[in-house]
Structures are given as structure tokens and as C-alpha cells.
Design a protein around this motif. Structure first.
Motif, PDB file in Angstrom:
ATOM      1  N   LYS A 169      14.382  -7.109   5.338  1.00 18.35           N
ATOM      2  CA  LYS A 169      13.086  -7.784   5.254  1.00 18.35           C
ATOM      3  C   LYS A 169      12.193  -7.331   6.408  1.00 18.35           C
ATOM      4  N   GLY A 170      10.892  -7.165   6.120  1.00 17.35           N
ATOM      5  CA  GLY A 170       9.928  -6.817   7.163  1.00 17.35           C
ATOM      6  C   GLY A 170       9.917  -5.355   7.563  1.00 17.35           C
ATOM      7  N   CYS A 171      10.538  -4.496   6.755  1.00 13.93           N
ATOM      8  CA  CYS A 171      10.631  -3.069   7.097  1.00 13.93           C
ATOM      9  C   CYS A 171       9.428  -2.286   6.566  1.00 13.93           C
ATOM     10  N   LEU A 195      12.068  -7.356  -1.825  1.00 17.68           N
ATOM     11  CA  LEU A 195      12.815  -7.437  -0.567  1.00 17.68           C
ATOM     12  C   LEU A 195      11.927  -7.784   0.628  1.00 17.68           C
ATOM     13  N   LEU A 196      10.660  -8.080   0.340  1.00 18.98           N
ATOM     14  CA  LEU A 196       9.699  -8.519   1.365  1.00 18.98           C
ATOM     15  C   LEU A 196       9.518  -7.524   2.517  1.00 18.98           C
ATOM     16  N   ASP A 239      -1.157  -5.542  -4.518  1.00 16.77           N
ATOM     17  CA  ASP A 239      -0.433  -6.125  -3.393  1.00 16.77           C
ATOM     18  C   ASP A 239      -0.838  -5.362  -2.135  1.00 16.77           C
ATOM     19  N   GLU A 240      -1.370  -6.081  -1.150  1.00 16.99           N
ATOM     20  CA  GLU A 240      -1.889  -5.397   0.048  1.00 16.99           C
ATOM     21  C   GLU A 240      -0.811  -4.694   0.859  1.00 16.99           C
ATOM     22  N   ARG A 241       0.459  -4.986   0.585  1.00 15.08           N
ATOM     23  CA  ARG A 241       1.546  -4.310   1.314  1.00 15.08           C
ATOM     24  C   ARG A 241       1.770  -2.880   0.819  1.00 15.08           C
ATOM     25  N   VAL A 242       1.227  -2.565  -0.364  1.00 19.00           N
ATOM     26  CA  VAL A 242       1.469  -1.249  -0.968  1.00 19.00           C
ATOM     27  C   VAL A 242       0.236  -0.366  -0.862  1.00 19.00           C
ATOM     28  N   GLU A 243       0.452   0.855  -0.381  1.00 21.62           N
ATOM     29  CA  GLU A 243      -0.622   1.860  -0.367  1.00 21.62           C
ATOM     30  C   GLU A 243      -0.135   3.078  -1.133  1.00 21.62           C
ATOM     31  N   PHE A 244      -0.915   3.489  -2.134  1.00 19.85           N
ATOM     32  CA  PHE A 244      -0.580   4.671  -2.928  1.00 19.85           C
ATOM     33  C   PHE A 244      -1.380   5.868  -2.417  1.00 19.85           C
ATOM     34  N   VAL A 245      -0.691   6.990  -2.272  1.00 25.47           N
ATOM     35  CA  VAL A 245      -1.314   8.206  -1.749  1.00 25.47           C
ATOM     36  C   VAL A 245      -1.015   9.368  -2.689  1.00 25.47           C
ATOM     37  N   ALA A 246      -2.071  10.024  -3.177  1.00 27.83           N
ATOM     38  CA  ALA A 246      -1.895  11.236  -3.988  1.00 27.83           C
ATOM     39  C   ALA A 246      -1.901  12.428  -3.038  1.00 27.83           C
ATOM     40  N   GLY A 247      -0.787  13.144  -2.999  1.00 36.12           N
ATOM     41  CA  GLY A 247      -0.706  14.300  -2.111  1.00 36.12           C
ATOM     42  C   GLY A 247       0.707  14.830  -1.980  1.00 36.12           C
ATOM     43  N   ASP A 248       0.816  15.969  -1.332  1.00 33.54           N
ATOM     44  CA  ASP A 248       2.096  16.636  -1.101  1.00 33.54           C
ATOM     45  C   ASP A 248       2.765  15.997   0.119  1.00 33.54           C
ATOM     46  N   ILE A 249       3.968  15.492  -0.057  1.00 27.95           N
ATOM     47  CA  ILE A 249       4.686  14.850   1.053  1.00 27.95           C
ATOM     48  C   ILE A 249       4.880  15.803   2.230  1.00 27.95           C
ATOM     49  N   MET A 250       4.944  17.107   1.957  1.00 25.66           N
ATOM     50  CA  MET A 250       5.141  18.080   3.025  1.00 25.66           C
ATOM     51  C   MET A 250       3.891  18.212   3.911  1.00 25.66           C
ATOM     52  N   GLU A 251       2.766  17.666   3.437  1.00 24.66           N
ATOM     53  CA  GLU A 251       1.538  17.669   4.232  1.00 24.66           C
ATOM     54  C   GLU A 251       1.212  16.269   4.757  1.00 24.66           C
ATOM     55  N   ASP A 306      11.138   2.855   8.321  1.00 24.17           N
ATOM     56  CA  ASP A 306      12.521   2.384   8.460  1.00 24.17           C
ATOM     57  C   ASP A 306      13.403   2.903   7.327  1.00 24.17           C
ATOM     58  N   TYR A 307      12.776   3.118   6.171  1.00 28.84           N
ATOM     59  CA  TYR A 307      13.491   3.633   4.992  1.00 28.84           C
ATOM     60  C   TYR A 307      12.616   4.662   4.300  1.00 28.84           C
ATOM     61  N   ILE A 308      13.232   5.762   3.895  1.00 24.04           N
ATOM     62  CA  ILE A 308      12.555   6.750   3.057  1.00 24.04           C
ATOM     63  C   ILE A 308      13.373   6.895   1.785  1.00 24.04           C
ATOM     64  N   PHE A 309      12.749   6.603   0.658  1.00 20.14           N
ATOM     65  CA  PHE A 309      13.400   6.747  -0.647  1.00 20.14           C
ATOM     66  C   PHE A 309      12.888   7.984  -1.369  1.00 20.14           C
TER      67      PHE A 309
END
Length: 196
Positions: free
Chosen positions: A36-38, A57-58, A81-93, A100-103
Motif C-alpha cells: 500500500k502507498g507505493c 492495492l491502494l 482516478d487521480e492516482r493514475v497517469e497515462f503516458v504515450a511514449g517509448d519506455i526507453m526514452e 517501488d514496482y515496475i510491471f
């Protein structure tokens, strides 16, 4: 057709053509031991399949990144939900760190240079943070699906122990599952002082 074009072309029907077993996704989340809180980074979020389960999982925040603008637009339409930010782009950039977690759920085969991928993600993860590579299908099933498409026929999922071997250069391997039910490899960023 490059990866971006391929996934943009499929975005509108993605949720119909892809089977994401809820029981298996919940198992993946459970195995990940998300606290929680991650702060979570969801790499290759697609239409935001994992976001629903992560929100339960909050977490403090979820940053959901995908190469396909069309996938991101669909994902944005699902969540307010203000906790979520969506980003269109290449993760390598993408260089905003301290997660705390990368899925990487249902996206790992689409990275051709896996060494470069882990080297990059290492910089985005907090100390004692966890990286999770997961699929809710077996490697064989995923690979058979990919082989049927010219655009992704070479995007194959390696054996779990091969993935773990590459990851182990950057992370301490936590768990490997590579069976007929699912694919799951996780690792923890442990610094040299922690190892001591």
C-alpha cells in the motif's frame, strides 16, 4: 509495419481479441507482494488491463506507459482516478525514476534488446524496489500466437531462466514461474551495501 503502428492498428479491438484471465492476473499481483502507498510503473500498459487490479492495492501513484497512442486513449477512457497517469511514449526514452514496482505485463517479448531494457529500468527503480515480468498464459501459448503474425513473429518469450539470467546482472532474482499456467519472473534492486 513497426511496433507502434501494429499496436495502434489493433487498439480498438484489443480487449476483445486478448484473453486476460482474472484469476491469473490476481495471482500475478499476489505473487508481486505490492505494498500500500507505493509508486508503480506499468510498462506497456496497453488498454490498462493491469491498472484495475493495481488500484485495488491502494498505491500512491501508477504511471502507465505505452508506445501506442491509441492504446493509451482507450486506457484513459476506462479510468478516472487521480492516482493514475497515462503516458504515450517509448519506455526507453522515459527517464522519470523512483518507482517501488515496475510491471511488464504481456509486453516483454516486444523488447528486442532485453539487456538494454533491464539496464534502463534499473535506473527507474528505488532501492529494494521490485521488477516483475509476467504473462497470464504459458510461454508456449504466447509464442504460438506471435508466430501467426508477420509483425510480431520474432517477438518470442524466452524461458524463464534465460530472462532471470539477464535480469540477474541488475536485480536479485526473487521468483521464477514458467509453466503451462503462467510466466512470472521477479527481481529486487539490491545495492552492494545491502548485499554485504
Amino acid at each position: 509495419m513497426n511496433d507502434r503502428e501494429f499496436f495502434n492498428s489493433l487498439a480498438s479491438k484489443w480487449d476483445e481479441i486478448c484473453n486476460h484471465d482474472e484469476i491469473k492476473i490476481r495471482k500475478i499481483i499476489e505473487l508481486s507482494k505490492v505494498e500500500k502507498g507505493c509508486k508503480v510503473l506499468d510498462v506497456g500498459t496497453g488498454t490498462g488491463v493491469l491498472v484495475k487490479y493495481l488500484l485495488e492495492l491502494l498505491p500512491e501513484t501508477i504511471k502507465a506507459v505505452d508506445l501506442s497512442e491509441n492504446m493509451i486513449e482507450i486506457a484513459k477512457g476506462k479510468y478516472n482516478d487521480e492516482r493514475v497517469e497515462f503516458v504515450a511514449g517509448d519506455i526507453m526514452e522515459f527517464h522519470e525514476g523512483n518507482f517501488d514496482y515496475i510491471f511488464l505485463y504481456s509486453v516483454y517479448p516486444h523488447f528486442t534488446d532485453k539487456e538494454k531494457l533491464f539496464s534502463h529500468l534499473y535506473k527507474l527503480l528505488n532501492e529494494n524496489g521490485k521488477i516483475i515480468i509476467a504473462h497470464s498464459e504459458s510461454k508456449e501459448k504466447i509464442n504460438n500466437i506471435h508466430k501467426k503474425s508477420d509483425s510480431v513473429k520474432d517477438h518470442l518469450l524466452p524461458e524463464g531462466k534465460i530472462t532471470a539470467n539477464i535480469m540477474s546482472r541488475y536485480f536479485q532474482i526473487d521468483k521464477i514461474i514458467d509453466d503451462e499456467e503462467m510466466y512470472f519472473v521477479s527481481g529486487i534492486l539490491v545495492t552492494e551495501t545491502d548485499k554485504g
